[in-house]
Design a protein around this motif. Structure first.
Motif, PDB file in Angstrom:
ATOM      1  N   GLY A 260       0.551  -1.094   0.157  1.00 25.12           N
ATOM      2  CA  GLY A 260      -0.305  -0.282   0.288  1.00 25.12           C
ATOM      3  C   GLY A 260       0.603   1.094  -0.119  1.00 25.12           C
ATOM      4  O   GLY A 260       0.774   2.474  -0.586  1.00 25.12           O
ATOM      5  N   ASP A 261       1.767   1.165   0.677  1.00 22.99           N
ATOM      6  CA  ASP A 261       3.104   2.630   0.370  1.00 22.99           C
ATOM      7  C   ASP A 261       3.544   1.996  -0.626  1.00 22.99           C
ATOM      8  O   ASP A 261       3.650   3.334  -1.397  1.00 22.99           O
ATOM      9  CB  ASP A 261       4.052   1.938   1.833  1.00 22.99           C
ATOM     10  CG  ASP A 261       2.987   2.353   2.846  1.00 22.99           C
ATOM     11  OD1 ASP A 261       2.612   2.121   3.564  1.00 22.99           O
ATOM     12  OD2 ASP A 261       4.039   1.316   4.113  1.00 22.99           O
ATOM     13  N   ALA A 262       3.846   1.421  -1.237  1.00 26.70           N
ATOM     14  CA  ALA A 262       4.060   1.548  -3.233  1.00 26.70           C
ATOM     15  C   ALA A 262       3.690   1.871  -3.718  1.00 26.70           C
ATOM     16  O   ALA A 262       3.378   2.991  -4.867  1.00 26.70           O
ATOM     17  CB  ALA A 262       4.893   0.501  -3.645  1.00 26.70           C
ATOM     18  N   PHE A 263       2.106   1.804  -3.328  1.00 28.65           N
ATOM     19  CA  PHE A 263       1.112   2.337  -4.099  1.00 28.65           C
ATOM     20  C   PHE A 263       1.345   4.135  -3.772  1.00 28.65           C
ATOM     21  O   PHE A 263       0.647   4.828  -4.815  1.00 28.65           O
ATOM     22  CB  PHE A 263      -0.377   1.626  -3.545  1.00 28.65           C
ATOM     23  CG  PHE A 263      -1.528   2.052  -4.632  1.00 28.65           C
ATOM     24  CD1 PHE A 263      -2.600   1.051  -5.546  1.00 28.65           C
ATOM     25  CD2 PHE A 263      -2.427   3.455  -4.845  1.00 28.65           C
ATOM     26  CE1 PHE A 263      -3.175   1.741  -6.548  1.00 28.65           C
ATOM     27  CE2 PHE A 263      -2.864   3.713  -5.224  1.00 28.65           C
ATOM     28  CZ  PHE A 263      -4.016   2.628  -5.919  1.00 28.65           C
ATOM     29  N   ALA A 264       0.953   3.973  -3.095  1.00 29.07           N
ATOM     30  CA  ALA A 264       0.667   5.711  -2.247  1.00 29.07           C
ATOM     31  C   ALA A 264       1.494   6.296  -3.515  1.00 29.07           C
ATOM     32  O   ALA A 264       2.227   7.318  -3.850  1.00 29.07           O
ATOM     33  CB  ALA A 264       0.647   5.901  -1.292  1.00 29.07           C
ATOM     34  N   GLY A 265       3.626   6.008  -2.663  1.00 27.38           N
ATOM     35  CA  GLY A 265       4.734   6.790  -3.098  1.00 27.38           C
ATOM     36  C   GLY A 265       4.657   7.034  -4.717  1.00 27.38           C
ATOM     37  O   GLY A 265       4.902   8.285  -4.911  1.00 27.38           O
ATOM     38  N   ALA A 266       3.592   5.750  -5.323  1.00 28.18           N
ATOM     39  CA  ALA A 266       4.158   6.200  -6.974  1.00 28.18           C
ATOM     40  C   ALA A 266       3.353   6.813  -7.480  1.00 28.18           C
ATOM     41  O   ALA A 266       3.396   7.907  -8.549  1.00 28.18           O
ATOM     42  CB  ALA A 266       3.519   4.595  -7.450  1.00 28.18           C
ATOM     43  N   VAL A 267       1.447   6.562  -6.497  1.00 27.98           N
ATOM     44  CA  VAL A 267       0.271   7.711  -6.909  1.00 27.98           C
ATOM     45  C   VAL A 267       0.658   9.519  -7.190  1.00 27.98           C
ATOM     46  O   VAL A 267       0.306  10.531  -8.256  1.00 27.98           O
ATOM     47  CB  VAL A 267      -0.353   7.575  -6.728  1.00 27.98           C
ATOM     48  CG1 VAL A 267      -1.622   8.219  -6.077  1.00 27.98           C
ATOM     49  CG2 VAL A 267      -0.921   5.834  -7.049  1.00 27.98           C
TER      50      VAL A 267
END
Length: 342
Positions: A260-267
């Motif tokens: 989920g952190d990867a998702f947020a960082g990429a977005v």
């Protein structure tokens, strides 16, 4: 006028993983990684080329010393990382037959961040400020999180928030839900996992997210559900005016920690670069959350001189969609990226 990219505010932890897949016994060996939801988000956004600052605490023990050195060598701006005379928060991962289990040692540590004396001065130079639900409990940083969100909104800085609900941090769903509503009124971008919505005692659907927002609020929101479809929606004046779904690429991972952190960082990196298409943002987030195939392809492209975020996202998406890999926790150091991206 905001001139810098993304400021991520929240936690840093030292995450311990067994070096093999067997149960933990006396004499087991571990590898360590810098973790924490905020630190993970910051490192992802920075690895995708966004100018990213981090606000968090790091202890003065030996693990804190190593973590501080590690972060100082990374592409993340550590100007606002505070060394606190306390132990570093530790988390221990252990796989179970059908799930995974985390044990955390937080009490008495430096967990969270040091509130700024002047929130407005801190946030106003940035285009985006990202805040985290794990630091929202009153005994961590609840007041400071709300003040930062309020100050950012008043300064014209976009506010992003990841719910990150933990049942161990909240006495009741009502307490968590009220704390969220106090902050989300200032937010432009919301990340919610279905598990987070369950902790708040609301439907794991767009209707549930709307319950957390003020009646006339406008924002973009993403609802993630592990390997199932991600729902992305644009809310205008309290109504959903656009809604899309995107399925994450298939991947076999050793642990879903940090997805989920990867998702947020990429977005966040994509939004900072000007990408606004809802389906494209959801796809970028999904493929980042799927793991190392995305990361490896993007970091290799960055090393070769490619800097356009849209091109990087396309490269990462292609690699992520094609890969089925067994990986451990995401760590950009695995690719030698810390030196490459400076």
């Amino acid at each position: 006028m905001s001139t810098q990219g993304v400021l991520v505010v929240g936690d840093a932890t030292i995450d311990l993983y067994p070096t093999d897949a067997t149960s933990i016994t006396p004499g087991s060996r571990f590898e360590w990684h810098i973790g924490g939801t905020a630190t993970n988000v910051a490192r992802w956004a920075a690895s995708l080329g966004s100018e990213t600052g981090l606000v968090t605490n790091i202890g003065t023990d030996i693990m804190g010393e190593m973590a501080a050195q590690h972060l100082a060598e990374s592409p993340v701006d550590t100007t606002h990382v505070t060394r606190v005379d306390a132990t570093s928060p530790l988390t221990l991962y252990a796989a179970t037959e059908d799930d995974e289990h985390w044990t955390a040692w937080i009490a008495g540590s430096c967990y969270g961040f040091t509130p700024p004396a002047d929130p407005a001065t801190l946030v106003s130079p940035y285009e985006w400020v990202h805040l985290e639900g794990v630091t929202l409990p009153a005994d961590v940083n609840q007041t400071a999180v709300r003040r930062l969100a309020e100050a950012a909104a008043a300064a014209g800085t976009n506010v992003s928030f990841d719910l990150n609900g933990r049942t161990t941090q909240w006495p009741t769903p009502d307490a968590y839900r009220q704390a969220l509503q106090d902050v989300l009124q200032y937010c432009d971008l919301v990340f919610a996992g279905t598990d987070d919505l369950a902790v708040a005692g609301i439907d794991r659907t767009p209707a549930g997210v709307l319950e957390l927002l003020p009646p006339n609020h406008s924002a973009t929101a993403f609802i993630t559900d592990g390997p199932a479809e991600t729902t992305a929606m644009i809310v205008a004046d309290g109504e959903v005016i656009e809604q899309v779904t995107a399925t994450p690429p298939t991947a076999s991972v050793a642990t879903t920690a940090g997805a989920g952190d990867a998702f947020a960082g990429a977005v966040l990196a994509a939004r900072h670069s000007g990408i606004s298409d809802l389906k494209e943002l959801a796809t970028i987030g999904n493929t980042a959350g799927a793991g190392d195939a995305f990361a490896g392809a993007v970091l290799a492209a960055r090393h070769s001189g490619i800097s356009d975020l849209k091109e990087l996202a396309t490269i990462g998406n292609t690699a992520g969609a094609a890969a089925v890999s067994t990986v451990g926790p995401f760590d950009t150091d695995r690719f030698g990226a810390m030196d490459r991206l400076r």
